[in-house]
Design an enzyme around this catalytic site. Structure first.
Site, PDB file in Angstrom:
ATOM      1  N   GLU A 296      -4.300  -5.908   5.298  1.00  0.00           N
ATOM      2  CA  GLU A 296      -4.808  -6.696   4.176  1.00  0.00           C
ATOM      3  C   GLU A 296      -6.288  -6.447   3.959  1.00  0.00           C
ATOM      4  OE1 GLU A 296      -4.330  -8.412   1.124  1.00  0.00           O
ATOM      5  OE2 GLU A 296      -2.831  -9.466   2.311  1.00  0.00           O
ATOM      6  N   ASP A 300      -8.055  -4.557   0.689  1.00  0.00           N
ATOM      7  CA  ASP A 300      -9.000  -5.270  -0.168  1.00  0.00           C
ATOM      8  C   ASP A 300     -10.352  -4.569  -0.229  1.00  0.00           C
ATOM      9  OD1 ASP A 300      -6.998  -7.111  -0.468  1.00  0.00           O
ATOM     10  OD2 ASP A 300      -7.947  -8.701   0.697  1.00  0.00           O
ATOM     11  N   SER A 514      -1.721  -8.769  -3.453  1.00  0.00           N
ATOM     12  CA  SER A 514      -2.934  -8.600  -2.655  1.00  0.00           C
ATOM     13  C   SER A 514      -3.650  -7.311  -3.013  1.00  0.00           C
ATOM     14  CB  SER A 514      -2.601  -8.616  -1.165  1.00  0.00           C
ATOM     15  OG  SER A 514      -1.664  -7.611  -0.864  1.00  0.00           O
TER      16      SER A 514
END
Length: 597
Positions: A296, A300, A514
């Site tokens: 994650e 990002d 995400s």
């Protein structure tokens, strides 16, 4: 042990405290999918967060909309930290009442902290004392699916004369788990990570925007693909005009700098040897052991910073990750890390103008009082000129489970009624919720979270767009499954699958909303760069602009749907829809729009 003497003193003082009549403040049904393991240890330490009413919040909201509405004469006149603190400050009587209450229970000013606006208190106390203060009983709860453990209660009370002075106390009734939004994740052979045509051998023309995109982008999404698709090829940013972008990191998701350099070598060679600032919140770490890299966090940071280089980037790493096993040796329950981040950033004088978060939970797992208070904190950031993007979720119209076959769309209010399940914080009307698309030409990705809040009413800026969508729905479709008067999700979308990142030294394909949230945030940051370089203020809370003059800057997505709860979900359609929102960004058009307001 260290806390024993203090605990005994706390309990002794509490027993001697004046007796008052308690009145129920909040109660919830026994939460679905949680089981009680036993009573909480009396000497286990929890950090009570006591929120005081903000009698002038309506004035803050009014000013937020004024400075965010491009048709208003105050557009762009964002507020200072002192100005927003003044608007959310409590009544002095509330401040005095809570201070006195804490003192009555042996908690002097030296043992608690107050927010800069004095609208909340934080005090670490033993469970035994918290139970007396709140006339309740804490238990240790375990989630039956993934084993998360929390110390919570299903109801609490306050002295009757304190009800006007305290809005809420947590951790009490919150059973949210705040997970990363990620639907697909698989390793790919680095020698053959890209099954699409070799880059440069074929081109696709998007019929909606007219832009030309390399055919390889249909199965492997890179920074170059996104800039081609969203009309930002050749855009350059400044490293010195004051523009910044921020990424939030939670649940021990570490952003690896070595992986970032490999990503830059692969997709953004001019950014090699650059990095980002890591800011620790509540003792958060950013372990740089390559094997500890987080999918994650890497997704990002690699795409948000890669899209915006050389704009300075900040990565907040906030401590707190389940499972949590309460005992007398563990001092605090850290299963609510995003509130720690919000407390921290609200206290800062300087904040990046664009911030992306790819975490959330089902709205119904967050008590409404708590959701409203957190949402109010996001409004404060918006008033200060910050754009907040949140992924809309990966369960379509269902809960956070990306697999429709295993979703549970039952309410957790004790009735076990089937409902569509919106996500929070995406359902907060003061943030920009980002859904997902896939492929070129773009269609809605089937996991794109969308729907309608059960807590927040539809804000004025959505009225025309959302009413138009509802009027096109077949009469009676999904009646009773969603709240047609609620804040609608998402606001916008971006590509959300097949993103090529590097994780622990290997090329990986990954997806989820995400991915779409940091992507959209990256393009907002590019817009902020253009405005700041032109001597204009940052965009701040962007939704009123998006739904008015900004509509013409989006590629309307009209194909696809977001199944969930045993239904096909909503359909993407002309105009706003509950799958892709207003659509995906056309940077060139949006840049012209934001420079002209």
């Amino acid at each position: 042990m260290l806390w024993t003497a203090s605990v005994l003193a706390f309990v002794a003082i509490a027993q001697a405290a004046p007796k008052c009549t308690h009145k129920l403040k909040e109660t919830i049904a026994s939460p679905r999918d949680w089981e009680i393991l036993g009573t909480a240890p009396q000497d286990h330490i929890i950090e009570l967060r006591i929120a005081l009413p903000q009698p002038n919040f309506h004035l803050l909201e009014q000013q937020l909309y004024e400075v965010s509405d491009p048709s208003h004469e105050r557009y762009g006149e964002h507020l200072s930290q002192d100005e927003v603190n003044e608007l959310v400050a409590p009544n002095p009587d509330s401040l005095a009442a809570v201070t006195e209450w804490l003192a009555e229970h042996g908690i002097p000013e030296s043992q608690y902290t107050r927010s800069p606006a004095n609208d909340s208190f934080k005090a670490k106390v033993p469970v035994g004392l918290a139970e007396k203060m709140l006339d309740t009983k804490y238990h240790v709860w375990k989630h039956t699916t993934d084993g998360d453990v929390v110390v919570r209660t299903t109801s609490y009370s306050l002295p009757e004369d304190l009800h006007p002075h305290i809005e809420l106390v947590q951790p009490t009734t919150i059973f949210a788990r705040f997970k990363g939004h990620r639907t697909t994740f698989h390793f790919s052979d680095e020698q053959n990570v890209d099954p699409s045509p070799a880059r440069g051998t074929a081109t696709i023309v998007d019929p909606t925007s007219g832009v030309k995109v390399d055919a390889s982008c249909n199965t492997t999404v890179t920074i170059t693909c996104l800039k081609e698709l969203y009309n930002a090829v050749g855009v350059e940013t400044s490293a010195t005009n004051g523009n910044e972008i921020g990424i939030t990191g939670y649940l021990e998701q570490f952003a690896n700098i070595e992986d970032l350099q490999t990503f830059y070598a692969d997709q953004r060679p001019d950014a090699l040897n650059s990095s980002f600032e890591t800011v620790s919140v509540n003792g958060g770490e950013n372990n740089q052991t390559l094997s500890e890299a987080g999918a994650e966090a890497n997704l990002d940071t690699q795409f948000a910073y890669g899209l915006t280089f050389p704009t300075p980037g900040t990565f907040w790493t906030t401590a707190g990750a389940p499972p949590f096993i309460p005992d007398s040796g563990t001092t605090t329950d850290t299963n609510e890390p995003y509130t720690k981040w919000l407390d921290f950033v609200l206290a800062q004088e300087k904040i990046p103008q664009t911030i992306s978060t790819s975490y959330g939970d089902d709205e119904q797992t967050v008590p409404e009082s708590f959701a409203r208070r957190v949402c109010g904190g996001f409004a404060v950031l918006g008033a200060r000129g910050v754009t907040l993007t949140f992924s809309s979720g990966d369960g379509g119209v269902g809960d956070g489970d990306p697999n429709p076959a295993t979703q549970s769309c039952l309410t957790n209010d004790g009735r076990n009624v089937t409902k569509f399940i919106p996500g929070f914080p995406a359902s907060c009307p003061f943030v920009t919720a980002v859904g997902g698309t896939i492929h070129v030409p773009e269609v809605a990705v089937d996991f794109s979270g969308g729907g309608f809040s059960n807590y927040f009413a539809r804000p004025w800026y959505q009225e025309a767009a959302v009413t138009g969508f509802l009027e096109k729905l077949p009469k009676g479709l999904y009646k009773g499954l969603f709240n047609p008067n609620g804040r609608a999700i998402p606001d916008v979308s971006a590509q959300a699958d097949n993103f090529r990142i590097f994780l622990s030294g290997r090329a990986v394909s990954i997806g989820g909303t995400s991915a779409s949230s940091p992507t959209f945030a990256g393009f907002v940051s590019l817009l902020n760069d253009a405005r700041l370089s032109a001597g204009q203020p940052p965009l701040g809370f962007i939704n009123p602009l998006l739904y008015s003059v900004g509509v013409d800057g989006f590629n309307d997505i009209t194909v696809g749907n977001n199944p969930g709860c045993g239904t096909p979900g909503f359909n993407a359609t002309k105009g706003w829809d509950a799958v892709t929102g207003l659509g995906t960004p056309n940077f060139g058009k949006l840049k012209d729009i934001v420079l002209s307001v």
